[in-house]
Design an enzyme around this catalytic site. Structure first.
Site, PDB file in Angstrom:
ATOM      1  N   ASP A 166      43.284  49.984  44.024  1.00  0.00           N
ATOM      2  CA  ASP A 166      43.345  49.183  45.248  1.00  0.00           C
ATOM      3  C   ASP A 166      44.483  49.668  46.143  1.00  0.00           C
ATOM      4  O   ASP A 166      44.319  49.818  47.354  1.00  0.00           O
ATOM      5  CB  ASP A 166      43.561  47.698  44.916  1.00  0.00           C
ATOM      6  N   ASP A 198      40.692  41.079  39.604  1.00  0.00           N
ATOM      7  CA  ASP A 198      40.078  41.889  40.649  1.00  0.00           C
ATOM      8  C   ASP A 198      38.647  41.391  40.841  1.00  0.00           C
ATOM      9  O   ASP A 198      37.823  41.493  39.950  1.00  0.00           O
ATOM     10  CB  ASP A 198      40.096  43.358  40.188  1.00  0.00           C
ATOM     11  N   THR A 233      37.989  42.593  47.920  1.00  0.00           N
ATOM     12  CA  THR A 233      36.724  42.183  47.282  1.00  0.00           C
ATOM     13  C   THR A 233      36.702  40.670  47.062  1.00  0.00           C
ATOM     14  O   THR A 233      35.669  40.031  47.214  1.00  0.00           O
ATOM     15  CB  THR A 233      36.554  42.872  45.925  1.00  0.00           C
ATOM     16  N   THR A 234      37.854  40.114  46.706  1.00  0.00           N
ATOM     17  CA  THR A 234      37.908  38.669  46.463  1.00  0.00           C
ATOM     18  C   THR A 234      37.693  37.903  47.770  1.00  0.00           C
ATOM     19  O   THR A 234      36.886  36.986  47.832  1.00  0.00           O
ATOM     20  CB  THR A 234      39.278  38.289  45.849  1.00  0.00           C
TER      21      THR A 234
END
Length: 555
Positions: free
Chosen positions: A395, A63, A96-97
Site C-alpha cells: 500500500d 486490509d 480499498t476499505t
C-alpha cells in the site's frame, strides 16, 4: 394467461426469478452487509479481522481487499462489491476499505428514495451529476500540488498511509523503505514515467530477526545457493551472464527413441553429449563471466567445466527474478549460448555474495550502480507478521507511485469528504426539481468516512461530526478533519496527513459507479441446472448478507 387459456411456462420450472423492488432492496442490504464487515477496518484505531480459509490457513489483516478476497459470498450484489475492492487495489493500490464503506453508504442513502417510489434512473442521474461535480471540486478547490523532489513532504504522505496499518510503530522505517523502493524502479523513457512495483520491487520475507532489520537492497536477492561447493561465494564487481537455456545435453523436443545395435555406438552417443556440453560451456567461458545465472538446469559435467574456469553458477532461477537481475545489473538475458555477445554481460553490479540466514542460503547481488530493480528484505518474528507487513508496504509503495505519477494531494482524516459534502450541499440549492434530493444524499453519504473514523476510536459521533460540520461551514477550512487516534477535530495541514489525489478520485468514482450499477438491477433470474444444486451453497466462509438479503438467487 392468454384469453383464459392455460398459463404458458416460458422459464424452466426450477428457475428462481425475483424482480422489482424486492431485488433492489435485497441488493442494497447485501451491499450494506459487505460494508459492515469492513467498517471497523478504517483508520489508525482499526480492528484486525481473523479469517480461516477452507485449508485451515489463517489470515490476520485489516486490509479491506485482503479480507474480501478471503470470504466466500453467495449473493451476486455482494460479489460485485468485492470486485470493487479488487479494482481499487489494482488501479491505485490503496483506499480499498474506504471504497467499500462509501459504496455501501451510497446504496443505503438511495434506499428511502426507492421506497418513496422514485425511479432508479432519476437517482442514478443525480448520483452521476454529483460525481462529476465532486471530481471537479476536488481538483480545483481542495487538492494541493506537491513537490516530488522534497523528501520530507513525500515522507509525510507515506506516513498517512502507513499510520492506519500494523506497521505504524515502525512508520519511519516503512516510509524510508517504500520511498527508496519506488524511486529505484522509476523509469523515464521518452517523457513517459513507468513505475512497475509488482514486477521490479520484490519483497523477500525471512522469518527471524526484528522488523528494524528490514531494508531495501540496491540490487536483487534470491533464495538460492551455488551449484558446486568449490565455486566462489563472494565476488566483487562480477561480470554477470544471464541465460535462459540448459547447460546440459540437449533433450529431444519430442519423444525420441534410438535403437543401438553396436556397443561402440552407445559410447559414441555419450561422447557426443559430452562434446555438446563442453561446446556450450566453452561458449559461455569465452566471454569470461564471473557468475552465470540460468533459469534451467546445469549438468554435473557443465559444473565441472565452470568450476575449472573459476565461474560461479546459480541454476533454476525464476523468470521474474532473472528479469529483475537484468534490470539491476544491466545484463541481457541470452537464450542460446552461441549468441552470447560482450554487451550481454552485466557489469553494473558491485558485489555478489552468498549469506546463510537460518538454514537457508541467500544470494545477494548488491551495490549496483543504477539499479532499476530492487529487493525489499523483510525480517520479523513470525510468518503472519511478515505477511501483514508486506501487505502494508505494498500500500505504501502504491501511494508513492500515485504521487509520483500525479503530484497532487488532498487532506486525509475525512477532511476531503467533509469539504466535498459541504460544497455539494451548497450546490444542491441551485438544482431544481426532484433531482436535488438524491444529489443531497450523496453529500450526506460522504460523511460516512469521518463518521466511521470517529466511531472506530470510540469518540462521541454526533458531537464530533457537528463540530466538524461547523468548521467546514466557514470558508477556507477545507483541511479540517478527524484525528483518528483521539477522535478530536484537527487541522490536517498542521497534522501532516495527506492522501494522493489519484487514490481519492478513484475511490469516489468506483464507489458511486458501483452504487449506480447495483441500483440499475431490477430483475434477477437464476436458472438452477440440476435438481441436486438446490441443496444450498457450496463452500464455507462468512455468511454473505443478513438472512433477508440472502433469500435471493443461488447464482
Amino acid at each position: 394467461m392468454i384469453g383464459g387459456s392455460s398459463p404458458i411456462i416460458v422459464l424452466n420450472q426450477n428457475t428462481k426469478r425475483e424482480s422489482g423492488r424486492k431485488v433492489q432492496i435485497g441488493n442494497i442490504a447485501a451491499g450494506k452487509a459487505i460494508a459492515d464487515i469492513i467498517r471497523t477496518c478504517l483508520g489508525p484505531r482499526s480492528m484486525l479481522k481473523m479469517l480461516m480459509d477452507p485449508m485451515g490457513g489463517i489470515v490476520m489483516t485489516n486490509d479491506g481487499n485482503a479480507i474480501l478476497r478471503e470470504i466466500n459470498v453467495q449473493h451476486p450484489a455482494a460479489k460485485s462489491m468485492i470486485e470493487v475492492a479488487r479494482t481499487q487495489d489494482e488501479e491505485v493500490g490503496d483506499g480499498t476499505t474506504s471504497v467499500i464503506i462509501l459504496g455501501g453508504e451510497m446504496l443505503s442513502v438511495a434506499e428511502p428514495f426507492l421506497q418513496q417510489h422514485m425511479h432508479p434512473t432519476v437517482i442514478i442521474s443525480a448520483f452521476r451529476q454529483a460525481l462529476e461535480d465532486l471530481v471537479e471540486i476536488l481538483r480545483d478547490k481542495i487538492s494541493v500540488p506537491v513537490d516530488i523532489t522534497n523528501r520530507d513532504e513525500m515522507m509525510k504522505i507515506v506516513k498517512s498511509c502507513v499510520g492506519t496499518k500494523f506497521i505504524s510503530k515502525w512508520a519511519n522505517l516503512a516510509c524510508e523503505i517504500a520511498l527508496k523502493a519506488t524511486s529505484t524502479v522509476l523509469l523515464e523513457e521518452n517523457g513517459r514515467r513507468e513505475i512497475d512495483i509488482k514486477r521490479y520491487a520484490k519483497v523477500e520475507k525471512i522469518p527471524g530477526g526484528t522488523i528494524e532489520d528490514s531494508k531495501v537492497l540496491t540490487g536483487v536477492m534470491l533464495n538460492k545457493d551455488i551449484v558446486h561447493p568449490k565455486m566462489k561465494r563472494r565476488i566483487e564487481n562480477p561480470r554477470i551472464l544471464l541465460l535462459d537455456c540448459n547447460l546440459e545435453y540437449k533433450k529431444g523436443e519430442s519423444q525420441t527413441n534410438i535403437e543401438i545395435t553396436k556397443e561402440e555406438d552407445f559410447s559414441k552417443i555419450l561422447q557426443m553429449e559430452e562434446e555438446y556440453v563442453k561446446k556450450i560451456c566453452d561458449e559461455v567461458i569465452a566471454v569470461k563471466p564471473d557468475l552465470v545465472i540460468t533459469e534451467k538446469g546445469v549438468s554435473d559435467l557443465a559444473q565441472h567445466f565452470l568450476v575449472k574456469a573459476g565461474i560461479s553458477c546459480i541454476r533454476r532461477v525464476r523468470k521474474s527474478d532473472n528479469n529483475r537481475i537484468a534490470r539491476a545489473c544491466g545484463a541481457t538475458i541470452v537464450n542460446r549460448t552461441d549468441e552470447i555477445r560482450e554487451e550481454d554481460v552485466g557489469t553494473e553490479c558491485g558485489l555478489f555474495y552468498i549469506e546463510k540466514i537460518g538454514d537457508e542460503y541467500f544470494t545477494y547481488l548488491v551495490e549496483c550502480k543504477n539499479p532499476k530493480a530492487c529487493t525489499i528484505l523483510l525480517r520479523g518474528a513470525s510468518k503472519d507478521i511478515l505477511m501483514e507487513v508486506e501487505r502494508n508496504l505494498q500500500d505504501a509503495m502504491n501511494v508513492c507511485r500515485n504521487v509520483m505519477l500525479e503530484p497532487y494531494l488532498v487532506p486525509g482524516g475525512g477532511a476531503a469528504e467533509m469539504a466535498l459534502s459541504q460544497a455539494l450541499n451548497e450546490k444542491a440549492k441551485s438544482i431544481t426539481g426532484v433531482h436535488q434530493w438524491p444529489y443531497r444524499a450523496v453529500s450526506r453519504a460522504l460523511e460516512v468516512i469521518p463518521k466511521t473514523l470517529i466511531q472506530n476510536c470510540g469518540a462521541s459521533t454526533i458531537r464530533t461530526l457537528t463540530a466538524l460540520r461547523a468548521k467546514h461551514a466557514t470558508a477556507n477550512n477545507t483541511s479540517w478533519g478527524v484525528d483518528g487516534e483521539t477522535g478530536k477535530v484537527v487541522d490536517m495541514k498542521d497534522y501532516g496527513i495527506w492522501e494522493p489525489f489519484a487514490v481519492k478520485v478513484q475511490t469516489y468514482k468506483t464507489a458511486i459507479e458501483t452504487a449506480v450499477l447495483l441500483l440499475r438491477i431490477d430483475d434477477i433470474v437464476s436458472g438452477v441446472k440440476k435438481q441436486g444444486d438446490m441443496g444450498g451453497a457450496p463452500g464455507g466462509g462468512a455468511p454473505a448478507a443478513p438472512p433477508e438479503a440472502s433469500e435471493g438467487p443461488e447464482a
